[in-house]
Scaffold this active site. Structure first.
Site, PDB file in Angstrom:
ATOM      1  N   GLU A   8      51.454  51.422   4.340  1.00  0.00           N
ATOM      2  CA  GLU A   8      51.398  51.537   2.887  1.00  0.00           C
ATOM      3  C   GLU A   8      52.648  52.181   2.301  1.00  0.00           C
ATOM      4  OE1 GLU A   8      47.427  50.696   4.318  1.00  0.00           O
ATOM      5  OE2 GLU A   8      48.872  52.251   4.886  1.00  0.00           O
ATOM      6  N   ASP A  39      40.929  51.861  -1.398  1.00  0.00           N
ATOM      7  CA  ASP A  39      41.325  53.093  -2.080  1.00  0.00           C
ATOM      8  C   ASP A  39      41.753  54.203  -1.124  1.00  0.00           C
ATOM      9  OD1 ASP A  39      38.652  53.511  -1.126  1.00  0.00           O
ATOM     10  OD2 ASP A  39      37.922  52.864  -3.082  1.00  0.00           O
ATOM     11  N   PRO A  66      48.843  57.320   2.547  1.00  0.00           N
ATOM     12  CA  PRO A  66      50.159  57.226   3.195  1.00  0.00           C
ATOM     13  C   PRO A  66      51.279  56.852   2.224  1.00  0.00           C
ATOM     14  CG  PRO A  66      48.505  56.190   4.568  1.00  0.00           C
ATOM     15  CD  PRO A  66      47.837  56.500   3.258  1.00  0.00           C
ATOM     16  N   HIS A 106      36.791  53.920   2.673  1.00  0.00           N
ATOM     17  CA  HIS A 106      36.709  52.636   1.989  1.00  0.00           C
ATOM     18  C   HIS A 106      35.984  52.722   0.643  1.00  0.00           C
ATOM     19  CE1 HIS A 106      37.760  51.331   6.013  1.00  0.00           C
ATOM     20  NE2 HIS A 106      37.908  50.093   5.597  1.00  0.00           N
TER      21      HIS A 106
END
Length: 326
Positions: A61, A85, A90, A130
C-alpha cells in the site's frame, strides 16, 4: 437515460465515465485489473482501457500511494484503491506526510489530484482488519478532503467529482452497501456539489445525522419512529472534511435536538467534532444535549458478534428517546 443500479455499479460507471472523459485518469491497486477488484468495482475496466491505465499493483500500500504521488505530480489523476479499510495503515505515512502536504509545501505550485478509494465499515462478516472506520484520522489531517457516499446515485456522481478535484480526496465507500440496494440513476441529471450535506428525510422532532453505511440505518429508524408518532429529520453528511454544516444548523435550530450516528468508535470520532460545532452554533436552540451513537471503544470484534458492536435501529431509537425525554 434512467436505469436501476447498485452502489457497486454506480461506482464502476462513474470510474468508466471519468476515464473516458480524461486520458490522464489511471486506476491502481491490488487485484483491480484482471479480477476487477475484490468487490468488482473495477470490473471490465482493464479490458476496455488496457493495462497501462488499470494497473494491478504489488501488495504494498505504501508503494501504491507513493507511486500515485509521482503520477499526480506529473499531471496524471490516479485513482488508488485500498482493498480494505484496515489495509490503509501501511500507506498512512505517505498519505499524511506527502499527499496531504504537497500542495501546501509547494505554495500551490504542485497540486495533488488523487483519489484514494477506501471500502469502509463492517457488517459483511469479515475477519480482522476488514471492517474498520478510520475516517476521523483522515478528516483530522489538513490538506485532505474526505467524503463518504451512501447510495448508488451519489456513488456515480461523487466519484467523478472527486477525480476532477485538484486536491487529494479520501473516498469512503460503505462496503456492506455495495450490492445491497438499487436506485434509479438519471445520468443526465445535475449532480449536487461534492462537498455538501443533504437532508434525505424531513422531520420536526429530532435531527439525526449520519454518513456512509449508517444513513440507511437512520432512515429505517425514522420509519419506525414515525409509527410511534415521532418525526425524525435525517441528514446525510456526505462530506467529512470540509464539513458542510449549514443544513445541520438550520435543522437543529428547528428541532432543538440532534443525534449523530456512525460506525466508528464514539471516542474522538466524527461525532465529537459535529457535536462541538452544533453546540457552538446552536446552543440557545438546543432542548437536549447532542447525543452520539457509534461503535464501542474496543477493536472491531469477531464477525459472530459484530451486530452487537454496530449501531442498529434500536440503539438509534434509544438515543432519540433519551433526547426527547431530556
Amino acid at each position: 437515460m434512467s436505469q436501476r443500479i447498485t452502489l457497486a455499479k454506480g461506482l464502476n460507471m462513474g470510474l468508466r465515465k471519468a476515464m473516458e472523459d480524461d486520458p490522464k485518469v489511471l486506476v491502481m491497486g491490488e487485484d483491480v485489473g484482471k479480477l476487477g477488484g475484490v468487490f468488482r468495482i473495477t470490473d471490465g475496466l482493464q479490458k476496455d482501457f488496457g493495462e497501462d491505465r488499470v494497473i494491478d499493483s504489488p501488495l504494498a500500500e505504501s508503494g501504491i500511494v507513493g507511486t500515485a504521488v509521482g503520477l499526480a505530480l506529473r499531471g496524471y489523476r490516479p485513482v488508488v484503491e485500498i482493498q480494505f479499510d484496515g489495509f490503509v495503515y501501511p500507506a498512512y505515512d505517505q498519505i499524511v506526510c506527502q499527499v496531504a502536504k504537497m500542495h501546501f509545501r509547494s505554495k500551490g505550485k504542485s497540486p495533488m489530484p488523487m483519489v484514494i478509494r477506501i471500502p469502509f465499515g463492517g457488517g459483511i462478516g469479515a475477519v480482522e482488519h476488514h471492517s474498520e472506520s478510520p475516517e476521523a484520522q483522515f478528516a483530522h489531517t489538513p490538506g485532505l478532503k474526505v467524503v463518504a457516499c451512501s447510495n448508488p446515485v451519489d456513488g456515480y456522481w461523487m466519484i467523478q467529482q472527486a477525480i476532477a478535484c485538484d486536491d487529494p480526496v479520501i473516498f469512503l465507500e460503505p462496503k456492506r452497501q455495495y450490492h445491497a440496494d438499487k436506485a434509479d440513476l438519471d445520468d443526465k441529471a445535475t449532480a449536487a456539489p461534492l462537498f455538501t450535506s443533504r437532508v434525505v428525510r424531513r422531520g420536526t422532532d429530532v435531527t439525526v445525522l449520519a454518513y456512509g453505511p449508517t444513513v440507511k440505518t437512520c432512515l429505517k429508524a425514522a420509519e419506525a419512529a414515525a409509527g410511534e408518532g415521532k418525526s425524525l429529520e435525517v441528514i446525510d453528511l456526505r462530506t467529512l472534511s470540509p464539513l458542510d454544516l449549514a443544513p445541520v444548523f438550520e435543522s437543529v435550530r428547528r428541532t432543538g435536538r440532534a443525534v449523530i450516528v456512525h460506525e466508528a468508535h464514539v471516542n474522538l470520532g466524527m461525532g465529537s467534532e459535529v457535536s462541538a460545532r452544533i453546540t457552538e452554533e446552536c446552543f440557545y436552540s438546543l432542548e437536549a444535549p447532542v447525543l452520539r451513537v457509534g461503535g464501542f471503544d474496543t477493536p472491531y470484534p469477531p464477525s459472530r458478534i459484530e451486530e452487537d458492536f454496530l449501531p442498529d435501529l434500536d440503539r438509534v431509537l434509544d438515543a432519540v428517546d433519551r433526547s426527547l425525554d431530556f
